[in-house]
Design a protein around this motif. Structure first.
Motif, PDB file in Angstrom:
ATOM      1  N   VAL A   1       0.761  -0.935  -0.149  1.00  0.00           N
ATOM      2  CA  VAL A   1       0.016  -0.113  -0.070  1.00  0.00           C
ATOM      3  C   VAL A   1       0.967   1.495  -0.114  1.00  0.00           C
ATOM      4  O   VAL A   1       1.894   1.099   0.268  1.00  0.00           O
ATOM      5  N   LEU A   2       0.319   2.369  -0.376  1.00  0.00           N
ATOM      6  CA  LEU A   2       0.937   3.657  -0.438  1.00  0.00           C
ATOM      7  C   LEU A   2      -0.078   4.636   0.223  1.00  0.00           C
ATOM      8  O   LEU A   2      -1.188   4.554  -0.150  1.00  0.00           O
TER       9      LEU A   2
ATOM     10  N   VAL B   1      -5.370   5.575   1.528  1.00  0.00           N
ATOM     11  CA  VAL B   1      -4.380   4.631   1.080  1.00  0.00           C
ATOM     12  C   VAL B   1      -4.845   4.056  -0.112  1.00  0.00           C
ATOM     13  O   VAL B   1      -5.698   3.861  -0.832  1.00  0.00           O
ATOM     14  N   MET B   2      -3.614   3.972  -1.109  1.00  0.00           N
ATOM     15  CA  MET B   2      -3.618   3.343  -2.429  1.00  0.00           C
ATOM     16  C   MET B   2      -3.005   1.843  -2.368  1.00  0.00           C
ATOM     17  O   MET B   2      -1.796   1.541  -1.921  1.00  0.00           O
TER      18      MET B   2
ATOM     19  N   ILE C   1      -1.466  -5.058  -8.615  1.00  0.00           N
ATOM     20  CA  ILE C   1      -0.758  -6.045  -9.069  1.00  0.00           C
ATOM     21  C   ILE C   1      -1.415  -7.514  -9.238  1.00  0.00           C
ATOM     22  O   ILE C   1      -1.210  -8.312 -10.164  1.00  0.00           O
ATOM     23  N   GLN C   2      -2.077  -7.832  -8.363  1.00  0.00           N
ATOM     24  CA  GLN C   2      -2.856  -9.095  -8.245  1.00  0.00           C
ATOM     25  C   GLN C   2      -3.825  -9.120  -9.397  1.00  0.00           C
ATOM     26  O   GLN C   2      -3.834 -10.123  -9.917  1.00  0.00           O
TER      27      GLN C   2
END
Length: 137
Positions: free
Chosen positions: A58-59, A72-73, A79-80
């Protein structure tokens, strides 16, 4: 009443029913592939890169303050989902390739030429007789 009859005819057309079946099967196939990626492929891949679960990537754009939740990103989920897409696309590619191969085999099977008709046999005999007469001259 005619509007209801029109709708029933529209809904029961072959193409509409086929499309509905395709969408339902596609959704079920999507769930299977998502489970394959999330439950089978991603854990060993995460283990290979140090035991990290992709969903945990997360970012944090803005941390939580008081009652306000953090912004939160979740790029690990992205990606999954990219892996999901690649596997689904590959599976569909392989299925279509198999279907095309089977269809090609059906088309390429040599068919025995049809038996000549009585007229064709007679004309062939006449041609051969004329050819023999011409060779004698």
């Amino acid at each position: 009443m005619s509007m209801l009859k029109e709708f029933r005819e529209f809904a029961m057309r072959g193409n509409v029913v086929d499309l509905a079946v395709g969408v339902i099967i596609g959704a079920a196939f999507g769930k299977i592939v998502s489970s394959l990626v999330a439950d089978i492929i991603m854990p060993p891949l995460g283990l290979l890169i140090g035991g990290i679960d992709f969903k945990q990537f997360v970012l944090t754009l803005r941390p939580a303050v008081g009652d306000t939740p953090a912004v939160v990103m979740h790029y690990g989920v992205f990606i999954q989902n990219v892996f999901d897409f690649i596997i689904v696309a590959f599976a569909i590619f392989m299925a279509i390739k198999l279907i095309n191969k089977l269809n090609r085999k059906k088309k390429e099977e040599p068919k025995a030429p049809p038996a000549p008709t009585k007229e064709e046999v007679l004309l062939t005999e006449i041609r051969d007789i004329l050819k023999q007469q011409k060779e004698r001259i």
